[in-house]
Design an enzyme around this catalytic site. Structure first.
Site, short mmCIF file in Angstrom:
data_model
loop_
_atom_site.label_atom_id
_atom_site.label_comp_id
_atom_site.label_asym_id
_atom_site.label_seq_id
_atom_site.Cartn_x
_atom_site.Cartn_y
_atom_site.Cartn_z
N TYR A 144 5.42 -1.81 -9.58
CA TYR A 144 4.59 -2.86 -9.01
C TYR A 144 3.21 -2.28 -8.75
CZ TYR A 144 2.98 -6.40 -5.63
OH TYR A 144 2.27 -7.36 -4.97
N ASP A 239 -0.52 5.38 -10.19
CA ASP A 239 -0.60 4.49 -9.03
C ASP A 239 0.07 5.21 -7.87
OD1 ASP A 239 -0.20 2.66 -7.03
OD2 ASP A 239 0.39 1.02 -8.36
N LYS A 267 -3.38 1.79 1.46
CA LYS A 267 -3.59 1.76 2.92
C LYS A 267 -3.54 3.11 3.63
CE LYS A 267 0.69 -0.05 1.71
NZ LYS A 267 0.95 -1.14 0.81
N1 HOZ Z 1 4.85 -5.22 -1.41
C1 HOZ Z 1 5.01 -4.47 -0.21
C2 HOZ Z 1 6.07 -3.47 -0.33
N2 HOZ Z 1 6.19 -2.78 -1.53
C3 HOZ Z 1 5.27 -5.33 0.98
C4 HOZ Z 1 4.01 -5.77 1.57
C5 HOZ Z 1 4.15 -6.44 2.95
O1 HOZ Z 1 4.94 -7.35 3.11
O2 HOZ Z 1 3.41 -6.04 3.84
#
Ligand code: HOZ
Length: 429
Positions: A144, A239, A267
């Site tokens: 992802y 990534d 983040k």
């Molecule tokens: N896609 C995020 C985990 N791989 C989750 C993001 C979220 O809900 O903060």
């Protein structure tokens, strides 16, 4: 467990926010039940709006290496906020931050700040296309890379959890330039390269995937991938939105011993504030506007609050190299306890861990790629999740995600987690 106020908030949220949440995995859809609305975080603990306390293993999906709200990051933020929240103009903090990142991750000769992992990955692919003059790129099934159109094809994380790995709204045109390979399978890459000779700009990979659960690329696979990309004039993009500064100071690329052409971060480099970055070889990054022709911009990029929190965090890492050995010791303690539990329950579920991130898969197959990951019993995971939640352990509300250990997890926290895992597994098996 009393979740009355969470329930009230969820019902209210559903009136105004699609599904009641601002990011799909949070809705608990794959595990059932009411999402827990959080009020505060401190160290290893999260406290919800009903006053329940949890030992947290999400850590805002990775960035909280030091737990929630560590005093040194809070202090940096308070200091920065005195001077203002956003200027849309260059600041000294951005220069310090960029310099520090290039020191910590040797492949990052130049870096551009953005606001999220999604922005970082979509910008990196644009630069790769601009630099190579080619349009197509390869991603891996189950990986992802955020929610830009051309990544939402056989994607992981929430897209996989909700069974729409290829999203409606992604046009045929957009999807046409995305080629999908099998993780840890070099032959699938070779075939795609042969079928699309001189048309592929980049290969993007989570070298230690976190979005189909934790799945590590093998040394052999990633070495061959690097060689193939170099030979075919294809840029290799790592990534590292989840793994950067999480699995090691220099991220997955340090562990795997590979130098990518470009990397993306999320983040964690904002100490948990909304930040992302992409960067890599100077020669490639010089294609980015205003130095080069590839356009990329943003008012909040390099935001002073995010830079101050991120700098405090990364500088702490730089000055305290023991951070990663301590994280490793805590994570190993957890792994040993989990494995001991599985052994005594006579279960051979796959447990993958790299440094302080990992996943317990509810399958007895070895998990090395998308197909083995999805052999997991997701219903059973849902039951396990709720058993753990009831015991005060907050895990990802979906099988195809990772857990994250932080330095704030005490021996008592970890022991309680191991005990809870045993009781939870016993209750559901
Ligand atoms: N896609 C995020 C985990 N791989 C989750 C993001 C979220 O809900 O903060």
């Amino acid at each position: 467990m009393n979740l009355n106020y969470s329930e009230t908030l969820f019902n209210e949220a559903k009136k105004y926010i699609p599904g009641g949440v601002n990011s799909p995995v949070r809705a608990f859809k794959s595990v059932g039940g009411t999402p827990v609305f959080m009020k505060s975080g401190n160290g290893s603990k999260l406290i919800d709006v009903d006053g329940n306390v949890y030992i947290d293993y999400i850590g805002s999906w990775g960035p909280h290496l030091f737990g929630h709200n560590p005093p040194f990051i809070k202090e940096a933020l308070f200091t920065a906020i005195e001077n203002g929240t956003s200027f849309g103009a260059p600041t000294e903090a951005e220069v310090k931050m960029a310099k520090l990142i290039t020191e910590l991750v040797p492949s990052m000769e130049m870096v551009r700040m953005v606001n999220s992992g999604t922005e970082a990955t979509m910008s990196a692919v644009r630069v790769a296309r601009g630099y190579t003059g080619k349009n197509k790129f390869i991603k891996f099934e189950g990986c992802y890379h955020g929610h830009a159109d051309y990544f939402l094809i056989k994607a992981g994380s929430g897209a996989l959890t909700f069974g729409v790995p290829t999203s409606p709204g992604v046009t045929t045109g957009n999807a046409a330039d995305t080629l999908v390979a099998d993780f840890n399978n070099i032959d699938s890459i070779k075939s795609l390269i042969n079928e699309n000779k001189n048309e592929i700009a980049a290969v993007i990979i989570e070298p230690i995937a976190g979005n189909m659960g934790t799945v590590r690329a093998s040394y052999e696979f990633i070495r061959e991938l690097r060689e193939l990309c170099s030979a075919e004039n294809i840029l290799l993009i790592f990534d590292e939105v989840m793994t950067g500064f999480r699995v090691a100071k220099g991220g997955a690329q340090e562990i795997l011993g590979i130098t990518p052409d470009l990397s993306t971060f999320g983040k964690i480099i904002g100490g948990g504030l909304p930040v992302g970055a992409f960067g890599g070889k100077k020669e490639i990054m010089e294609f980015v506007s205003p130095l080069g022709p590839v356009y990329q911009a943003g008012t909040l990029s390099g935001n002073p609050l995010a830079m101050s929190a991120g700098y405090a965090m990364l500088n702490y890492i730089k000055e305290n190299p023991s951070v990663y050995s301590e994280l490793e010791a805590k994570s190993k303690f957890l792994e040993d306890g989990f494995n001991e539990n599985l052994k005594s329950l006579n279960k051979k579920f796959a447990f993958n861990r790299v440094g302080s991130m990992g996943t317990l898969f509810f399958t007895e197959n070895e998990v090395i790629d998308y197909n083995s990951a999805v052999s997991s019993d997701t219903k059973l995971y849902g039951k396990f999740f709720h058993e753990m939640l009831n015991r005060g352990i907050y895990l990802a509300p979906a099988q195809f995600e990772a857990f994250f250990v932080s330095l704030s997890h005490s021996e008592e926290d970890l022991s309680k987690t191991i005990k809870s895992q045993y009781e939870s597994l016993k209750a559901i098996l």
